[in-house]
Write a protein that holds these residues in place. Structure first.
Motif, mmCIF file in Angstrom:
data_model
loop_
_atom_site.group_PDB
_atom_site.id
_atom_site.type_symbol
_atom_site.label_atom_id
_atom_site.label_comp_id
_atom_site.label_asym_id
_atom_site.label_seq_id
_atom_site.Cartn_x
_atom_site.Cartn_y
_atom_site.Cartn_z
ATOM 1 N N ALA A 1 0.838 -1.206 0.000
ATOM 2 C CA ALA A 1 0.000 0.000 0.000
ATOM 3 C C ALA A 1 0.869 1.252 0.000
ATOM 4 C CB ALA A 1 -0.925 -0.004 1.211
ATOM 5 N N GLN A 2 1.896 1.283 0.858
ATOM 6 C CA GLN A 2 2.758 2.465 0.927
ATOM 7 C C GLN A 2 3.521 2.654 -0.383
ATOM 8 O OE1 GLN A 2 5.949 2.341 3.753
ATOM 9 N NE2 GLN A 2 6.309 4.537 3.622
ATOM 10 N N ASN A 3 4.090 1.575 -0.914
ATOM 11 C CA ASN A 3 4.846 1.701 -2.163
ATOM 12 C C ASN A 3 3.962 2.137 -3.317
ATOM 13 O OD1 ASN A 3 7.389 1.168 -1.194
ATOM 14 N ND2 ASN A 3 7.241 -1.023 -1.558
ATOM 15 N N PHE A 4 2.708 1.682 -3.326
ATOM 16 C CA PHE A 4 1.794 2.078 -4.391
ATOM 17 C C PHE A 4 1.485 3.568 -4.303
ATOM 18 C CE2 PHE A 4 -2.525 2.801 -5.970
ATOM 19 C CZ PHE A 4 -2.351 2.421 -7.282
ATOM 20 N N LEU A 5 1.288 4.063 -3.085
ATOM 21 C CA LEU A 5 0.897 5.453 -2.905
ATOM 22 C C LEU A 5 2.065 6.434 -3.041
ATOM 23 C CD1 LEU A 5 -1.573 5.041 0.066
ATOM 24 C CD2 LEU A 5 -2.137 5.499 -2.323
ATOM 25 N N ILE A 6 3.190 6.159 -2.378
ATOM 26 C CA ILE A 6 4.292 7.124 -2.392
ATOM 27 C C ILE A 6 5.613 6.545 -2.866
ATOM 28 C CG2 ILE A 6 3.313 8.592 -0.601
ATOM 29 C CD1 ILE A 6 5.169 7.271 1.401
ATOM 30 N N GLY A 7 5.751 5.241 -2.857
ATOM 31 C CA GLY A 7 6.998 4.617 -3.276
ATOM 32 C C GLY A 7 8.068 4.731 -2.208
ATOM 33 N N GLY A 8 8.986 3.791 -2.196
ATOM 34 C CA GLY A 8 10.074 3.820 -1.231
ATOM 35 C C GLY A 8 11.271 4.574 -1.781
ATOM 36 N N HIS A 9 12.084 5.112 -0.881
ATOM 37 C CA HIS A 9 13.274 5.845 -1.314
ATOM 38 C C HIS A 9 14.249 4.935 -2.048
ATOM 39 C CE1 HIS A 9 12.048 9.481 0.638
ATOM 40 N NE2 HIS A 9 11.879 8.843 1.778
ATOM 41 N N ALA A 10 14.423 3.712 -1.560
ATOM 42 C CA ALA A 10 15.365 2.798 -2.213
ATOM 43 C C ALA A 10 14.951 2.534 -3.661
ATOM 44 C CB ALA A 10 15.470 1.491 -1.434
ATOM 45 N N GLY A 11 13.683 2.290 -3.878
ATOM 46 C CA GLY A 11 13.204 2.046 -5.237
ATOM 47 C C GLY A 11 13.408 3.241 -6.146
ATOM 48 N N LYS A 12 13.175 4.427 -5.608
ATOM 49 C CA LYS A 12 13.369 5.645 -6.402
ATOM 50 C C LYS A 12 14.843 5.853 -6.733
ATOM 51 C CE LYS A 12 9.353 8.034 -4.514
ATOM 52 N NZ LYS A 12 8.891 9.129 -3.654
ATOM 53 N N VAL A 13 15.718 5.576 -5.772
ATOM 54 C CA VAL A 13 17.156 5.715 -6.029
ATOM 55 C C VAL A 13 17.585 4.713 -7.097
ATOM 56 C CG1 VAL A 13 19.471 5.442 -5.045
ATOM 57 C CG2 VAL A 13 17.719 6.708 -3.779
ATOM 58 N N VAL A 14 17.114 3.475 -7.001
ATOM 59 C CA VAL A 14 17.463 2.458 -8.000
ATOM 60 C C VAL A 14 17.066 2.925 -9.396
ATOM 61 C CG1 VAL A 14 16.893 0.134 -8.824
ATOM 62 C CG2 VAL A 14 17.415 0.502 -6.416
ATOM 63 N N ARG A 15 15.876 3.489 -9.521
ATOM 64 C CA ARG A 15 15.399 3.931 -10.841
ATOM 65 C C ARG A 15 16.157 5.142 -11.372
ATOM 66 N NH1 ARG A 15 10.690 2.543 -8.288
ATOM 67 N NH2 ARG A 15 10.058 4.679 -7.826
ATOM 68 N N ARG A 16 16.660 6.009 -10.493
ATOM 69 C CA ARG A 16 17.276 7.269 -10.936
ATOM 70 C C ARG A 16 18.801 7.285 -10.890
ATOM 71 N NH1 ARG A 16 12.836 10.700 -7.660
ATOM 72 N NH2 ARG A 16 11.139 10.294 -9.109
ATOM 73 N N SER A 17 19.400 6.299 -10.261
ATOM 74 C CA SER A 17 20.843 6.320 -10.054
ATOM 75 C C SER A 17 21.625 6.035 -11.336
ATOM 76 C CB SER A 17 21.224 5.278 -9.003
ATOM 77 O OG SER A 17 22.628 5.216 -8.897
ATOM 78 N N PRO A 18 22.712 6.783 -11.533
ATOM 79 C CA PRO A 18 23.576 6.511 -12.677
ATOM 80 C C PRO A 18 24.564 5.367 -12.407
ATOM 81 C CG PRO A 18 24.395 8.413 -11.493
ATOM 82 C CD PRO A 18 23.118 7.992 -10.809
ATOM 83 N N VAL A 19 24.597 4.862 -11.162
ATOM 84 C CA VAL A 19 25.516 3.787 -10.794
ATOM 85 C C VAL A 19 24.740 2.649 -10.128
ATOM 86 C CG1 VAL A 19 27.477 5.362 -10.509
ATOM 87 C CG2 VAL A 19 26.056 4.800 -8.531
ATOM 88 N N SER A 20 25.426 1.547 -9.888
ATOM 89 C CA SER A 20 24.793 0.403 -9.248
ATOM 90 C C SER A 20 24.348 0.749 -7.837
ATOM 91 C CB SER A 20 25.773 -0.771 -9.177
ATOM 92 O OG SER A 20 26.107 -1.193 -10.475
ATOM 93 N N VAL A 21 23.267 0.113 -7.390
ATOM 94 C CA VAL A 21 22.727 0.327 -6.051
ATOM 95 C C VAL A 21 22.572 -1.025 -5.378
ATOM 96 C CG1 VAL A 21 20.800 1.248 -4.681
ATOM 97 C CG2 VAL A 21 21.445 2.359 -6.840
ATOM 98 N N LEU A 22 23.148 -1.139 -4.185
ATOM 99 C CA LEU A 22 22.978 -2.341 -3.374
ATOM 100 C C LEU A 22 21.952 -2.026 -2.302
ATOM 101 C CD1 LEU A 22 23.722 -5.166 -2.324
ATOM 102 C CD2 LEU A 22 25.605 -4.098 -1.056
ATOM 103 N N VAL A 23 20.791 -2.684 -2.385
ATOM 104 C CA VAL A 23 19.729 -2.490 -1.402
ATOM 105 C C VAL A 23 19.807 -3.651 -0.421
ATOM 106 C CG1 VAL A 23 17.243 -2.261 -1.022
ATOM 107 C CG2 VAL A 23 18.285 -1.289 -3.084
ATOM 108 N N VAL A 24 20.046 -3.329 0.841
ATOM 109 C CA VAL A 24 20.197 -4.335 1.892
ATOM 110 C C VAL A 24 18.865 -4.449 2.613
ATOM 111 C CG1 VAL A 24 21.477 -4.969 3.957
ATOM 112 C CG2 VAL A 24 22.620 -3.720 2.117
ATOM 113 N N ARG A 25 18.321 -5.645 2.647
ATOM 114 C CA ARG A 25 17.060 -5.893 3.352
ATOM 115 C C ARG A 25 17.332 -6.304 4.781
ATOM 116 N NH1 ARG A 25 12.890 -4.085 0.549
ATOM 117 N NH2 ARG A 25 12.740 -4.939 -1.526
ATOM 118 N N ALA A 26 16.467 -5.846 5.660
ATOM 119 C CA ALA A 26 16.586 -6.235 7.075
ATOM 120 C C ALA A 26 15.652 -7.381 7.378
ATOM 121 C CB ALA A 26 16.265 -5.063 7.948
#
Length: 143
Positions: free
Chosen positions: A118-143
């Motif tokens: 629900a949250q990702n649908f409405l506003i999206g997560g910062h990690a997802g936005k960084v992955v989509r906009r980053s010019p370099v590789s992104v390592l997303v660490v899950r807890a």
């Protein structure tokens, strides 16, 4: 491998450094790279909102964030880990991507919570936005 690693840290969420920082430090050590620790103080977004905060709130928030990031680096990193700290003000995703470009980072490391549909649908997560906009590789660490 990675010579410059940007670690995005949310100072209000211990998971962001408890999970992401050790992995970034290990990658930097293995590749002889340096770390760039960064945190972002969100801006008010609208001038109308600023009226509800005390004068010089943003400057005080930036100073407090820098002090907390300094302490976190002292407490969490081995003394011989080369690192630089960055504190930015503004929109989180935008500032992370800009700092990656400014520092010449070849990897961004950040932690992310388990996705809440629900949250990702409405506003999206910062990690997802960084992955989509980053010019370099992104390592997303899950807890």
């Amino acid at each position: 491998m990675f010579k410059s690693i940007l670690v995005a840290i949310d100072l209000n969420d211990p998971m962001s450094w408890e999970q992401g920082l050790p992995q970034a430090a290990e990658l930097a050590k293995a590749s002889g790279g340096a770390l760039h620790l960064m945190t972002v103080v969100p801006d008010m977004g609208m001038p109308l909102v600023e009226e509800f905060f005390p004068a010089h709130y943003e400057e005080q928030a930036l100073t407090a964030a820098k002090e907390r990031l300094d302490q976190l680096a002292r407490d969490s990193l081995p003394a011989d880990t080369p690192h630089t700290q960055h504190v930015a003000l503004g929109q989180i995703t935008q500032r992370i991507v800009e700092t990656a470009e400014q520092t010449g980072a070849d990897l961004i490391v950040m932690a992310s919570h388990d996705p809440d549909l629900a949250q990702n649908f409405l506003i999206g997560g910062h990690a997802g936005k960084v992955v989509r906009r980053s010019p370099v590789s992104v390592l997303v660490v899950r807890a």
